[in-house]
Design a protein around this motif. Structure first.
Motif, PDB file in Angstrom:
ATOM      1  N   THR A 183      16.496  27.161 -10.182  1.00 51.95           N
ATOM      2  CA  THR A 183      15.205  26.543 -10.457  1.00 51.95           C
ATOM      3  C   THR A 183      14.053  27.503 -10.205  1.00 51.95           C
ATOM      4  O   THR A 183      12.909  27.180 -10.515  1.00 51.95           O
ATOM      5  N   TYR A 211      16.430  31.569 -15.029  1.00 50.10           N
ATOM      6  CA  TYR A 211      16.124  30.436 -14.183  1.00 50.10           C
ATOM      7  C   TYR A 211      15.415  29.391 -15.035  1.00 50.10           C
ATOM      8  O   TYR A 211      14.941  29.672 -16.139  1.00 50.10           O
ATOM      9  N   GLN A 212      15.342  28.168 -14.537  1.00 46.80           N
ATOM     10  CA  GLN A 212      14.746  27.060 -15.284  1.00 46.80           C
ATOM     11  C   GLN A 212      13.228  27.085 -15.115  1.00 46.80           C
ATOM     12  O   GLN A 212      12.705  26.739 -14.063  1.00 46.80           O
ATOM     13  N   GLU A 247      11.734  21.919 -18.090  1.00 55.59           N
ATOM     14  CA  GLU A 247      12.927  21.172 -18.468  1.00 55.59           C
ATOM     15  C   GLU A 247      13.496  21.603 -19.811  1.00 55.59           C
ATOM     16  O   GLU A 247      14.634  21.250 -20.140  1.00 55.59           O
ATOM     17  N   PRO A 288      19.735  20.593 -11.700  1.00 53.02           N
ATOM     18  CA  PRO A 288      18.842  21.738 -11.471  1.00 53.02           C
ATOM     19  C   PRO A 288      19.454  23.007 -12.054  1.00 53.02           C
ATOM     20  O   PRO A 288      20.646  23.266 -11.893  1.00 53.02           O
TER      21      PRO A 288
END
Length: 837
Positions: free
Chosen positions: A584, A563-564, A567, A539
């Motif tokens: 995340t 932040y992610q 993907e 994550p």
């Protein structure tokens, strides 16, 4: 008799007859094709009428049969050792099916099916030579130049006409044979050939099969790979049509579907050299993460691959997914069970035919004379030797008695494709039955409309059949002649089983049904092993794809305030937010303010309190001694104003510490510059009065105007009102309000980021607020300089001048330091000075 061989032009009349529904040119090229095939294919007149390697069963309609009775022989020899299961079992299945059909009063009544069965010796070129037998009846031969020794023309037996061919087994053999059978419009139904290219209805339009093509098998294997969560596998194929086309179908389907990448695609040579399989294992280990190996190979190659893996001490590393050539066979894994443990294999759905078991186990040398290879099978199965005239018996082998029984005196297990051989024969029989009902409705036996059987029309009837086969499943063909895909999925399991071996773990009929709970791997492990190129990113990490390999990537941490987002992407959090610990998502940045218990608040507040007490003490003293000469001489009115300004300056400290709000912010704006404005206004009024008094005294004895206490107060309040007016204008333009400053405490580590609750007062606005006081201070300093020559006895001027000089120096240092530190990135740690709101 003498023979000069048939002339090429003798082919043409019958070729034209055979090609009513096709063009002429393919048939004109056939003699040239046969000539190019020399010396493998030699057609001589003597050979055309003698079949030492075939079974001939008489009948009203004759079917051809192609079976690998013998294995491929060594170099220079066509045929090798006998193949008991793939050869004899399958061929006997055709004989069994013919017996059943000929004894069935409902199927083809009054019509007997005959057969001409040939041995392909597992070699495509030899099979092509043998299959020329099937087209002899369609080739008219010129025998005018052939005479017997007495000068009479010979009596040549006309070969039987074959209306359809059952076979072949190997895809390479079927491809070779299909090319010649299609020229003469002879339908072909295979029981085992699964190469995808045979589905090409333009090239192999007379070919059909009762087994599904490898394209279905490849789809099933891809579904298995995906169900196991694998995305990085290698492929291994035996050189030839079956292996290469199977792997190509798997690779093509995986490319179209996506989600699975091929790490290595290795081909096993047809004639592998010493050490070839060790090299193959080493190559597979170049991508060791690709533990899954999709294998389309023959039994011998499978066995040698397992041996090489065991020799390389890689038992349990490779996870094999085998095609139907592996299936549920024990021979490829004999003595290699530990390497093969966990292998998943696939096999067309089949069933053991009880009737065939009873038929085959009852065969003997006496009741099976029609099978010319049965004596050879008998010797091999019972490990004995039959006596033949003129041949000396080998003393090392026992003599066959003829009383041996299959399944009692030898091991017997029905070969896996027996069901499909029977279904192929029945498919042709049902097609002939339907054709006979349409063309010969009132005829017993074969009528003129079916003599000869027209190949193209017969093909249409074959493609139209739909019946329940020997295993109870429907037999039918699509437009390309392919059977529907129905597979059983096996896994070879050893541990935790009372009966180690192949266990059914699922099925595939257009979609996969796999029971993962019943699967187990090397050592009895129930968890599915991994075969992936790159492990999933943690994550907060994004995938950076490897160019050209969509299943491989590097993981990169979303750093700083990122932040992610998905993907593949990192995004920066909004200004008022920071990433959560696993990066995340974003969460609101904590809001803090200066707390009263902070050291950074306690120290100034304490000093301010001392100042207020000191100021209050002076005020009280002045009030108590208000009418004394010393108080009156000090200018008590302006002194009170000065003390008020000093008091407000100390008081503003508490407003700066208090929690920001609209009221607090309003008073901050008002009092921040007001205290200084009051002080400097009073000081300016005083210095101006002293200056005017002494300047006027130099010119006349008349005192200057506006030097009375009341006048001094008016002047002071006028000067103060300018500051107050400016603040109220500021109120009107920008009403007081609070803001949250997220930039001041935004260090590289987002965990330390804080939003500071403060009044909407920028550094520039503070300076502007104090600018009027600076003007008053500078003006006061100018008057202090001018008043420096006053008499020594007037002790008020010089202290005021000293105060103004030091104040100017302090302000000159304060302004650049203030703006410089405002631009500095080094802020006071939040945990020391601030706390959450």
């Amino acid at each position: 008799m003498a023979s000069s061989g048939p002339a090429l032009d003798s082919f043409y009349p019958n070729v034209i007859h055979a090609g009513r529904h096709s063009t002429l040119w393919p048939y004109l090229l056939l003699p040239l094709w046969i000539w190019i095939g020399e010396p493998v294919v030699q057609v001589r007149a003597s050979h055309q009428h003698f079949h030492p390697h075939s079974i001939k069963l008489p009948g009203d309609i004759t079917l051809g049969g192609l079976f690998p009775i013998h294995a491929r022989g060594p170099h220079g020899i066509n045929c090798g050792e006998l193949k008991k299961e793939k050869g004899i079992h399958r061929m006997e299945a055709m004989l069994y099916a013919l017996d059943q059909i000929n004894s069935d009063p409902e199927l083809l009544p009054n019509i007997t099916l005959g057969a001409r069965i040939l041995d392909t010796c597992s070699r495509d070129t030899y099979a092509l030579e043998q299959s020329l037998t099937f087209v002899q009846a369609l080739i008219q031969k010129d025998t005018s130049d052939i005479r017997c020794s007495n000068g009479e023309p010979p009596i040549i037996r006309k070969p039987e006409r074959v209306v359809g061919v059952i076979g072949a087994s190997a895809s390479s053999v079927s491809i070779m044979v299909a090319n010649i059978l299609r020229l003469f419009e002879i339908p072909q139904v295979s029981y085992a050939s699964t190469a995808p290219e045979l589905s090409d209805n333009n090239r192999y339009d007379f070919f059909s099969r009762v087994v599904p093509p490898d394209s279905y098998q490849a789809q099933a294997m891809l579904d298995i790979v995906k169900a196991l969560g694998w995305n990085y596998v290698s492929t291994l194929a035996s050189e030839g049509n079956y292996g290469e086309s199977g792997v190509e179908a798997f690779m093509q389907i995986s490319r179209e579907a996506g989600g699975v990448c091929i790490a290595q695609s290795v081909k096993i040579p047809r004639e592998p050299t010493a050490g070839e399989f060790d090299k193959i294992i080493k190559r597979l280990m170049e991508t060791s993460n690709a533990r899954g190996v999709i294998i389309f190979a023959n039994e011998d190659d499978i066995k040698r691959v397992l041996e090489a893996a065991k020799q390389a001490n890689l038992t349990g590393h490779f996870l094999f997914v085998g095609s139907d050539s592996w299936g549920a066979k024990s021979s490829p894994i004999a003595e290699l069970e530990d390497v093969a443990e966990g292998a998943v294999t696939i096999l067309p759905k089949r069933a053991s035919i009880d009737g065939f078991d009873h038929y085959f186990t009852s065969r003997s040398l006496e009741n099976n004379r029609r099978n010319i290879w049965f004596a050879e099978f008998w010797e091999d199965d019972f490990r004995c030797k039959l006596t033949r005239p003129g041949i000396k018996l080998d003393p090392d082998k026992k003599k066959c008695t003829g009383g041996e029984r299959i399944g009692q005196d030898s091991s017997y297990e029905q070969e896996g494709k027996v069901q499909f051989v029977i279904d192929a024969v029945y498919a042709v029989a049902y097609a002939l039955h339907n054709m006979h009902q349409d063309l010969c409705p009132n005829s017993h036996g074969v009528c003129n409309s079916m003599d000869p059987v027209e190949g193209r029309l017969f093909l249409d009837y074959i493609r139209a059949v739909n019946f329940n086969g020997s295993a109870g499943t429907s037999v039918l063909f699509n437009e390309n002649g392919d059977a529907p895909g129905r597979y059983d999925i096996f896994q070879f399991q050893m541990t935790n089983h009372s009966h180690p071996g192949y266990h059914v773990i699922g099925q595939w009929t257009n979609n996969l049904r796999l029971n993962l709970e019943e699967m187990q791997w090397s050592g009895g492990d129930k968890s599915v092993p991994e075969s992936i190129c790159s492990f999933p990113c943690k994550p907060g990490e994004r995938k950076k794809m490897v160019k050209g390999v969509p299943c491989c990537w590097h993981c990169e941490l979303c750093d700083g305030y990122q932040y992610q987002l998905d993907e593949f992407t990192c995004e920066t959090c909004p200004t008022d937010m920071r990433p959560v610990p696993n990066r995340t998502a974003c969460c609101p940045t904590p809001i803090i303010k200066l707390e009263w218990n902070s050291p950074w608040a306690l120290v100034p507040a304490s000093l301010a309190m001392l100042g207020i007490l000191a100021t209050s003490a002076v005020v009280i003293t002045f009030i108590r001694f208000n009418d004394t000469p010393i108080v009156r001489a000090s200018g008590r009115e302006l002194s009170y104003v000065l003390l008020t300004g000093i008091f407000l300056i100390y008081l503003i400290t508490f407003l700066m510490i208090a929690e920001p709000g609209v009221v607090v912010c309003a008073f901050r704006r008002l009092l921040l510059g007001l205290g200084m404005a009051i002080n400097y206004s009073a000081m300016l009024t005083k210095t101006n009065r002293i200056y005017r008094i002494f300047e006027q005294g130099k010119r006349s004895v008349t005192p200057p105007k506006f030097i009375s206490p009341s006048s001094q107060l008016v002047i002071t309040f006028i000067l103060i009102s300018v500051q107050v007016l400016g603040v109220f204008v500021w109120f009107a333009v920008v009403p007081p309000h609070t803001i949250i400053d997220y930039e001041e405490l935004r260090p590289p580590n987002p965990d330390l980021a804080r939003g500071i609750l403060k009044c909407d007062m920028s550094d520039l606005s503070i300076i502007c607020c104090l600018s009027y006081s600076i003007v008053l201070m500078v003006t006061c300093t100018v008057y202090a300089v001018k008043s420096r020559g006053v008499p020594e006895t007037f002790n008020e001027a010089k202290p005021i001048g000293f105060t103004m000089y030091t104040t100017c120096i302090v302000w000159l240092a304060f302004v650049p330091i203030f703006f410089g530190t405002a631009q500095s990135t080094e802020k006071v740690p939040a945990n020391l000075s601030l706390s959450r709101v």
